[in-house]
Write a protein that holds these residues in place. Structure first.
Motif, PDB file in Angstrom:
ATOM      1  N   LYS A  39      33.725  30.436  32.736  1.00 31.94           N
ATOM      2  CA  LYS A  39      32.539  29.612  32.943  1.00 31.94           C
ATOM      3  C   LYS A  39      32.905  28.328  33.695  1.00 31.94           C
ATOM      4  CE  LYS A  39      29.210  31.892  30.780  1.00 31.94           C
ATOM      5  NZ  LYS A  39      28.015  32.348  31.486  1.00 31.94           N
ATOM      6  N   PRO A  40      32.075  27.931  34.668  1.00 30.31           N
ATOM      7  CA  PRO A  40      32.383  26.733  35.455  1.00 30.31           C
ATOM      8  C   PRO A  40      32.577  25.480  34.622  1.00 30.31           C
ATOM      9  CG  PRO A  40      30.602  27.982  36.465  1.00 30.31           C
ATOM     10  CD  PRO A  40      30.865  28.601  35.132  1.00 30.31           C
ATOM     11  N   MET A  41      31.933  25.391  33.437  1.00 34.44           N
ATOM     12  CA  MET A  41      32.075  24.178  32.640  1.00 34.44           C
ATOM     13  C   MET A  41      33.465  24.040  32.035  1.00 34.44           C
ATOM     14  SD  MET A  41      30.442  26.766  30.936  1.00 34.44           S
ATOM     15  CE  MET A  41      28.698  26.394  31.067  1.00 34.44           C
ATOM     16  N   ASN A  42      34.267  25.112  32.073  1.00 33.96           N
ATOM     17  CA  ASN A  42      35.636  25.032  31.578  1.00 33.96           C
ATOM     18  C   ASN A  42      36.562  24.509  32.674  1.00 33.96           C
ATOM     19  OD1 ASN A  42      35.039  26.055  29.013  1.00 33.96           O
ATOM     20  ND2 ASN A  42      35.140  28.157  29.751  1.00 33.96           N
ATOM     21  N   ALA A  43      36.292  23.287  33.123  1.00 33.86           N
ATOM     22  CA  ALA A  43      37.041  22.729  34.248  1.00 33.86           C
ATOM     23  C   ALA A  43      38.497  22.491  33.910  1.00 33.86           C
ATOM     24  CB  ALA A  43      36.394  21.416  34.695  1.00 33.86           C
ATOM     25  N   HIS A  44      38.799  22.309  32.638  1.00 36.85           N
ATOM     26  CA  HIS A  44      40.198  22.080  32.262  1.00 36.85           C
ATOM     27  C   HIS A  44      41.038  23.338  32.433  1.00 36.85           C
ATOM     28  CE1 HIS A  44      38.354  23.870  28.731  1.00 36.85           C
ATOM     29  NE2 HIS A  44      39.558  24.154  28.275  1.00 36.85           N
ATOM     30  N   ILE A  45      40.384  24.494  32.511  1.00 42.38           N
ATOM     31  CA  ILE A  45      41.104  25.748  32.764  1.00 42.38           C
ATOM     32  C   ILE A  45      41.147  26.027  34.254  1.00 42.38           C
ATOM     33  CG2 ILE A  45      41.090  28.250  32.400  1.00 42.38           C
ATOM     34  CD1 ILE A  45      39.755  27.782  29.744  1.00 42.38           C
ATOM     35  N   SER A  46      39.980  26.094  34.885  1.00 43.30           N
ATOM     36  CA  SER A  46      39.908  26.337  36.325  1.00 43.30           C
ATOM     37  C   SER A  46      38.483  26.176  36.775  1.00 43.30           C
ATOM     38  CB  SER A  46      40.386  27.762  36.656  1.00 43.30           C
ATOM     39  OG  SER A  46      40.082  28.086  37.980  1.00 43.30           O
ATOM     40  N   VAL A  47      38.284  25.429  37.823  1.00 44.09           N
ATOM     41  CA  VAL A  47      36.939  25.244  38.342  1.00 44.09           C
ATOM     42  C   VAL A  47      36.387  26.571  38.831  1.00 44.09           C
ATOM     43  CG1 VAL A  47      35.555  24.121  40.125  1.00 44.09           C
ATOM     44  CG2 VAL A  47      37.341  22.832  38.954  1.00 44.09           C
ATOM     45  N   THR A  48      37.197  27.369  39.467  1.00 44.27           N
ATOM     46  CA  THR A  48      36.733  28.620  40.045  1.00 44.27           C
ATOM     47  C   THR A  48      37.098  29.835  39.213  1.00 44.27           C
ATOM     48  OG1 THR A  48      38.767  29.009  41.297  1.00 44.27           O
ATOM     49  CG2 THR A  48      37.068  27.640  42.336  1.00 44.27           C
ATOM     50  N   GLY A  49      38.003  29.687  38.254  1.00 41.77           N
ATOM     51  CA  GLY A  49      38.463  30.843  37.496  1.00 41.77           C
ATOM     52  C   GLY A  49      39.593  31.573  38.161  1.00 41.77           C
ATOM     53  N   LEU A  50      40.081  31.083  39.319  1.00 38.71           N
ATOM     54  CA  LEU A  50      41.141  31.780  40.051  1.00 38.71           C
ATOM     55  C   LEU A  50      42.379  30.919  40.276  1.00 38.71           C
ATOM     56  CD1 LEU A  50      38.966  33.641  42.699  1.00 38.71           C
ATOM     57  CD2 LEU A  50      40.267  34.702  40.855  1.00 38.71           C
ATOM     58  N   ALA A  51      42.440  29.744  39.652  1.00 39.37           N
ATOM     59  CA  ALA A  51      43.627  28.913  39.795  1.00 39.37           C
ATOM     60  C   ALA A  51      44.842  29.681  39.286  1.00 39.37           C
ATOM     61  CB  ALA A  51      43.464  27.616  39.020  1.00 39.37           C
ATOM     62  N   GLN A  52      45.884  29.723  40.087  1.00 39.18           N
ATOM     63  CA  GLN A  52      47.129  30.416  39.757  1.00 39.18           C
ATOM     64  C   GLN A  52      46.942  31.916  39.545  1.00 39.18           C
ATOM     65  OE1 GLN A  52      48.371  27.791  36.432  1.00 39.18           O
ATOM     66  NE2 GLN A  52      50.053  27.162  37.773  1.00 39.18           N
ATOM     67  N   ALA A  53      45.847  32.462  40.092  1.00 40.45           N
ATOM     68  CA  ALA A  53      45.642  33.915  40.006  1.00 40.45           C
ATOM     69  C   ALA A  53      46.669  34.630  40.866  1.00 40.45           C
ATOM     70  CB  ALA A  53      44.232  34.277  40.465  1.00 40.45           C
ATOM     71  N   GLY A  54      46.902  35.890  40.562  1.00 34.67           N
ATOM     72  CA  GLY A  54      47.872  36.674  41.313  1.00 34.67           C
ATOM     73  C   GLY A  54      47.423  36.963  42.734  1.00 34.67           C
ATOM     74  N   ASP A  55      48.320  37.586  43.489  1.00 38.70           N
ATOM     75  CA  ASP A  55      48.057  37.899  44.889  1.00 38.70           C
ATOM     76  C   ASP A  55      47.301  39.217  45.026  1.00 38.70           C
ATOM     77  OD1 ASP A  55      49.574  35.680  45.398  1.00 38.70           O
ATOM     78  OD2 ASP A  55      51.358  36.787  46.044  1.00 38.70           O
ATOM     79  N   ILE A  56      46.541  39.319  46.104  1.00 39.13           N
ATOM     80  CA  ILE A  56      45.957  40.596  46.523  1.00 39.13           C
ATOM     81  C   ILE A  56      46.539  40.911  47.887  1.00 39.13           C
ATOM     82  CG2 ILE A  56      43.848  41.843  47.109  1.00 39.13           C
ATOM     83  CD1 ILE A  56      42.339  40.099  45.166  1.00 39.13           C
ATOM     84  N   LEU A  57      47.094  42.094  48.029  1.00 39.79           N
ATOM     85  CA  LEU A  57      47.831  42.483  49.234  1.00 39.79           C
ATOM     86  C   LEU A  57      47.210  43.701  49.880  1.00 39.79           C
ATOM     87  CD1 LEU A  57      51.329  42.381  47.485  1.00 39.79           C
ATOM     88  CD2 LEU A  57      50.258  40.495  48.698  1.00 39.79           C
ATOM     89  N   ASP A  58      47.393  43.835  51.205  1.00 45.41           N
ATOM     90  CA  ASP A  58      46.967  45.078  51.856  1.00 45.41           C
ATOM     91  C   ASP A  58      48.102  46.099  51.768  1.00 45.41           C
ATOM     92  OD1 ASP A  58      48.802  44.658  53.955  1.00 45.41           O
ATOM     93  OD2 ASP A  58      47.307  45.009  55.521  1.00 45.41           O
ATOM     94  N   ARG A  59      47.938  47.241  52.352  1.00 46.66           N
ATOM     95  CA  ARG A  59      48.884  48.334  52.217  1.00 46.66           C
ATOM     96  C   ARG A  59      50.262  47.990  52.780  1.00 46.66           C
ATOM     97  NH1 ARG A  59      46.829  52.834  53.182  1.00 46.66           N
ATOM     98  NH2 ARG A  59      48.715  53.955  53.748  1.00 46.66           N
TER      99      ARG A  59
END
Length: 467
Positions: A39-59
């Motif tokens: 949830k956006p109100m959890n700013a102490h965790i992540s504003v977007t929910g993707l802070a320090q999220a893993g990578d997405i790679l192509d083939r």
């Protein structure tokens, strides 16, 4: 004594209510914890929910999305690649619900209901996702569609393994610059929908492959039967029209010139029950899985239809609808001897440890046979003949392609389609392109056909360069 019993009863009642409430809380924690944490109100965790999220790679290991040291989500440096992969990868929001960053957000961020997101990154189980997508092909597809102002979808996959090479939907936008949708402006109408996965369009003449398959397997010698087209026919009291008079022609010739009269008459002869049976054998009225998503249903419904409407249904009109990924699967089944292969985009997932269930898609999963191998061979021959004769002025023949186009009439215009596959064994690619509301005179070959001619050479390099 009575007071003791009442007090005991109240104690047990309160205890029961407590444990019921605790159980309810635990169940909701397990089911909804990810949603709550993002949830956006959890700013102490992540504003977007993707802070320090893993990578997405192509083939090829090219990074499509990653997180920098400041917790900002970073996307591919090329504009066309970012836009082309928008609906497959996603942006910082969850507006595109079918995108990888929406569907797999829990695993990407390393969140789970036991440990949350509070641990240091080095101790978290955030995952990297390796996809089967080819970034250059997706960029080429986006450019081919966006430069023409097209709305629709372009999908390509390996019909032997199920690997998705291209999944592009337009309109799109740069994830660094999300669009502001204004009332009355239809430029970005449907921009949050992956048209390849979640839309269905009137198919037009690409549906003739279904009618042809039904006829081949139910009418002896149907492929050699000659019928006459004088440009129109009255069937069941309704007029069915064709682009022009074609004279006498057999099924292969009728496919190459996309004769409505030929296939409309076949549909009526086959009848609504057989037409429905074969439409459903070829995947209509059902969903297809791709990783954690399902496609929109292609629709074939002639229950209660008049004879004239049944005729029109056999040429992809009436109330027929087709999903692009489903049409790609049909083309792949024809190339694969009648057996379709389920598509997937998530190749593998890499993480320190997986507490949440986050598994790659099923690899090389064969689905129920759509047509007999002999029928598939006949359809393949017809589609190759269609390219050789009907599209000889294009570069499709140089690409060694078997294909069928469609120009579907819709209430306020036309849709353009092309479905097909590469005939070379070393390049097992099947494809579908749909353009919603094409310009006057473009037809399927001039719209969807033009797109695939630009994109397919890039997609072919995935295999031909690796050999």
């Amino acid at each position: 004594m009575k007071k003791v019993l009442i007090r005991s009863f109240m104690t047990w009642l309160l205890a029961f209510a407590f444990f019921i409430g605790l159980g309810y809380f635990v169940v909701n924690l397990v089911i909804h914890s990810t949603e709550w944490a993002q949830k956006p109100m959890n700013a102490h965790i992540s504003v977007t929910g993707l802070a320090q999220a893993g990578d997405i790679l192509d083939r090829n290991g090219t990074v499509l999305a990653t997180s920098d040291e400041n917790g900002k989500r970073v996307y591919h440096e090329d504009y066309s690649t970012r836009c082309g992969l928008l609906h497959a990868v996603g942006d910082d929001s969850v507006n595109i619900s079918t995108a990888l960053q929406s569907v797999y957000r829990t695993g990407l961020t390393g969140y789970n209901y036991l440990l949350g997101l509070g641990l240091p990154q080095s101790f978290r189980s955030s995952s990297d996702i390796q996809t089967t997508l080819d970034a250059p092909t997706c960029a080429a597809a986006y450019n081919a569609m966006a430069n023409r102002g097209y709305k629709g979808a372009c999908v390509i996959y390996n019909y032997k393994t199920g690997e998705m090479i291209c999944d592009v939907s337009t309109p799109a936008y740069d994830p660094y610059d999300p669009v502001e949708i204004k009332e009355g402006d239809d430029t970005y109408d449907g921009v949050y929908i992956d048209n390849a996965l979640s839309s269905a369009y009137t198919p037009g003449s690409i549906f003739k492959l279904v009618t042809a398959a039904a006829a081949i397997e139910n009418i002896p010698g149907a492929e050699n039967r000659k019928l006459y087209c004088e440009g129109y026919a009255v069937i069941g009291g309704e007029e069915v029209t064709c682009v022009e008079p074609h004279g006498e022609l057999d099924m292969k010739e009728a496919m190459s010139v996309s004769c409505n009269i030929y296939f409309a008459q076949l549909a009526v002869e086959l009848g609504s029950d057989t037409m429905t049976e074969y439409a459903e054998k070829l995947g209509y009225n059902k969903e297809f899985e791709m990783d954690e998503n399902t496609t929109a249903k292609s629709v074939y419904n002639v229950k209660g239809a008049s004879v004239g409407s049944l005729a029109w249904s056999g040429v992809g009109q009436y109330n027929d609808l087709a999903n692009p990924i489903h049409q790609m699967i049909i083309a792949g089944a024809v190339a694969n001897g009648g057996t379709p292969v389920q598509p997937y985009m998530v190749d593998n997932v890499t993480s320190v440890f997986d507490v949440d269930k986050m598994l790659p898609g099923p690899h090389s999963k064969h689905l129920d046979k759509m047509v007999e191998s002999s029928t598939a061979a006949t359809l393949s021959e017809m589609m190759k003949y269609t390219v050789d004769v009907g599209y000889a002025y294009t570069s499709l023949d140089e690409l060694h392609v078997a294909a069928k186009t469609g120009t579907a009439e819709v209430p306020d215009g036309e849709n353009g389609w092309i479905v097909g596959f590469v005939t070379d064994d070393d390049c097992p690619l099947a494809f579908a392109v749909c353009i919603d509301h094409i310009g006057y005179g473009e037809f399927g070959i001039g719209s969807a056909g033009a797109v695939i001619q630009e994109v397919l050479p890039t997609a072919a390099k995935v295999y031909r360069n690796d050999e």
